[in-house]
Scaffold this motif. Structure first.
Motif, short mmCIF file in Angstrom:
data_model
loop_
_atom_site.label_atom_id
_atom_site.label_comp_id
_atom_site.label_asym_id
_atom_site.label_seq_id
_atom_site.Cartn_x
_atom_site.Cartn_y
_atom_site.Cartn_z
N GLN A 1 0.84 -1.20 0.00
CA GLN A 1 0.00 0.00 0.00
C GLN A 1 0.88 1.25 0.00
O GLN A 1 0.64 2.20 -0.75
CB GLN A 1 -0.90 0.01 1.24
CG GLN A 1 -1.98 -1.06 1.24
CD GLN A 1 -3.14 -0.69 0.33
OE1 GLN A 1 -3.12 -0.96 -0.85
NE2 GLN A 1 -4.15 -0.05 0.89
N ILE A 2 1.91 1.23 0.84
CA ILE A 2 2.83 2.37 0.93
C ILE A 2 3.62 2.53 -0.37
O ILE A 2 3.78 3.64 -0.89
CB ILE A 2 3.79 2.19 2.12
CG1 ILE A 2 3.00 2.13 3.43
CG2 ILE A 2 4.83 3.31 2.16
CD1 ILE A 2 3.83 1.76 4.64
N LEU A 3 4.10 1.40 -0.92
CA LEU A 3 4.86 1.43 -2.17
C LEU A 3 4.00 1.99 -3.30
O LEU A 3 4.45 2.82 -4.11
CB LEU A 3 5.33 0.01 -2.52
CG LEU A 3 6.11 -0.15 -3.84
CD1 LEU A 3 7.39 0.64 -3.80
CD2 LEU A 3 6.39 -1.62 -4.10
N GLY A 4 2.75 1.55 -3.37
CA GLY A 4 1.83 2.06 -4.40
C GLY A 4 1.61 3.55 -4.26
O GLY A 4 1.56 4.27 -5.26
N ALA A 5 1.48 4.01 -3.01
CA ALA A 5 1.27 5.44 -2.78
C ALA A 5 2.49 6.25 -3.22
O ALA A 5 2.36 7.35 -3.78
CB ALA A 5 0.99 5.69 -1.29
N VAL A 6 3.70 5.70 -3.00
CA VAL A 6 4.92 6.38 -3.42
C VAL A 6 5.00 6.48 -4.94
O VAL A 6 5.31 7.55 -5.50
CB VAL A 6 6.17 5.65 -2.86
CG1 VAL A 6 7.45 6.21 -3.49
CG2 VAL A 6 6.23 5.79 -1.35
N ILE A 7 4.72 5.37 -5.63
CA ILE A 7 4.74 5.37 -7.11
C ILE A 7 3.69 6.33 -7.65
O ILE A 7 3.94 7.09 -8.58
CB ILE A 7 4.50 3.94 -7.64
CG1 ILE A 7 5.63 3.02 -7.22
CG2 ILE A 7 4.38 3.96 -9.17
CD1 ILE A 7 5.40 1.55 -7.57
N LEU A 8 2.50 6.30 -7.06
CA LEU A 8 1.41 7.20 -7.48
C LEU A 8 1.83 8.66 -7.29
O LEU A 8 1.64 9.49 -8.18
CB LEU A 8 0.16 6.89 -6.67
CG LEU A 8 -1.09 7.74 -6.95
CD1 LEU A 8 -1.62 7.46 -8.34
CD2 LEU A 8 -2.17 7.47 -5.91
N GLY B 1 4.64 8.31 -19.66
CA GLY B 1 5.26 7.54 -18.59
C GLY B 1 4.72 7.92 -17.22
O GLY B 1 4.55 7.06 -16.35
N ALA B 2 4.44 9.22 -17.03
CA ALA B 2 3.89 9.67 -15.76
C ALA B 2 2.51 9.08 -15.52
O ALA B 2 2.18 8.64 -14.40
CB ALA B 2 3.82 11.20 -15.73
N TYR B 3 1.68 9.04 -16.57
CA TYR B 3 0.36 8.44 -16.44
C TYR B 3 0.46 6.93 -16.16
O TYR B 3 -0.35 6.37 -15.40
CB TYR B 3 -0.47 8.68 -17.70
CG TYR B 3 -0.99 10.10 -17.83
CD1 TYR B 3 -1.85 10.63 -16.86
CD2 TYR B 3 -0.62 10.90 -18.90
CE1 TYR B 3 -2.32 11.93 -16.97
CE2 TYR B 3 -1.09 12.21 -19.01
CZ TYR B 3 -1.94 12.72 -18.05
OH TYR B 3 -2.41 13.99 -18.14
N ILE B 4 1.46 6.29 -16.76
CA ILE B 4 1.68 4.86 -16.50
C ILE B 4 2.05 4.65 -15.03
O ILE B 4 1.56 3.72 -14.37
CB ILE B 4 2.77 4.30 -17.43
CG1 ILE B 4 2.26 4.26 -18.88
CG2 ILE B 4 3.19 2.89 -16.98
CD1 ILE B 4 3.32 3.86 -19.89
N LEU B 5 2.93 5.51 -14.50
CA LEU B 5 3.32 5.42 -13.08
C LEU B 5 2.11 5.59 -12.17
O LEU B 5 1.97 4.87 -11.17
CB LEU B 5 4.37 6.49 -12.75
CG LEU B 5 5.80 6.22 -13.21
CD1 LEU B 5 6.68 7.42 -12.90
CD2 LEU B 5 6.37 4.97 -12.54
N ILE B 6 1.25 6.55 -12.51
CA ILE B 6 0.04 6.76 -11.71
C ILE B 6 -0.83 5.51 -11.74
O ILE B 6 -1.36 5.07 -10.71
CB ILE B 6 -0.74 7.98 -12.23
CG1 ILE B 6 0.05 9.27 -11.94
CG2 ILE B 6 -2.12 8.07 -11.58
CD1 ILE B 6 -0.55 10.52 -12.55
#
Length: 264
Positions: free
Chosen positions: A20-27, A54-59
């Motif tokens: 959850q934390i990792l996803g929040a960081v990537i987002l 690429g930014a939209y992919i990261l989100i």
């Protein structure tokens, strides 16, 4: 035993929370790329559609990772095997995608360098401090030259292609390139040379940094390579750990259910 199963479940819930934390960081990183207006990232984002994509992919990856963390928690607590299997599959897809993106970036680095050179060259050639068009892009490039202490992409000579400087016989120079103390309060636009020789000058007469921003960016990447590789390795290890634990719990649930089948 029940206690060992409970301790394993708790450890796996910690891993899901970590996702959850990792996803929040990537987002957050993807959102920062889109929102940032004062760095080299901003120059690339406003000039190159590929970085914006690429930014939209990261989100998307960040949101998916957070969703998978939630589903993993739900599957672990309620012992739902299909959710754990979905969690494992999505993690595997994300990991493969990350590895593929890293390999493409590595093998296409010369192409990327050429694209960057073209983007910055066009920016320098058309730079006009009095024109409000693409103001954020120009301010971002001034910020880059000030922070990295560089001038142009390969060097100050790049600014000879600027139409305004050429019309002024090179008797002005970019203030953001200057290493002179008198220009320390001015970080954008053009500054005038004190005593231009015969009313003309060249970039060699400017009080500016000799280093090009390409060298500055490469130096920053080399200096921080250990941190970048460490973060990438850490993310990959966490993802592999999540995959292993989800499969382990999935098998455990299967064996628990099997033992509870009534004997005839």
């Amino acid at each position: 035993t029940a206690s060992s199963y409970l301790s394993k479940l708790i450890s796996q819930l910690y891993v899901f929370l970590l996702f959850q934390i990792l996803g929040a960081v990537i987002l957050g990183f993807g959102i920062w790329i889109l929102a940032d207006k004062t760095s080299f990232i901003a120059v690339l984002q406003m000039s190159s559609p590929s970085l914006k994509t690429g930014a939209y992919i990261l989100i998307g990856v960040g949101a998916l990772t957070m969703l998978m963390g939630f589903l993993g928690c739900l599957g672990a607590v309620n012992e739902i095997r299909c959710l754990l299997g979905l969690y494992f599959t999505c993690l595997m897809v994300i990991l493969i995608t990350q590895v593929a993106a890293g390999l493409v970036t590595y093998f296409q680095k010369e192409t990327l360098k050429e694209e960057l050179s073209h983007i910055v060259g066009s920016l320098i050639e058309n730079y006009d401090p009095l024109n409000d068009d693409e103001r954020n892009l120009k301010d971002a490039w001034d910020y880059v030259q000030t922070q990295i202490a560089c001038c142009g992409w390969t060097g100050a000579k790049d600014w000879e292609s600027n139409e305004i400087l050429a019309s002024q016989s090179m008797t002005a120079y970019p203030c953001s390139c200057s290493h002179s103390s008198k220009d320390s309060q001015v970080d954008k636009g053009f500054c005038k040379l004190d005593v231009p020789v015969n009313g003309t000058a060249t970039y060699a007469d400017w009080p500016v940094h000799e280093q090009g921003c390409m060298d500055g960016v490469e130096k920053w990447l080399k200096d921080n390579l250990g941190v970048i590789l460490g973060v990438c390795t850490g993310v990959a290890v966490i993802e592999l750990l999540g995959m292993i634990l989800s499969i382990s719990l999935c098998k455990n649930i299967h064996s628990e259910d099997y033992t509870k089948v009534p004997k005839s």
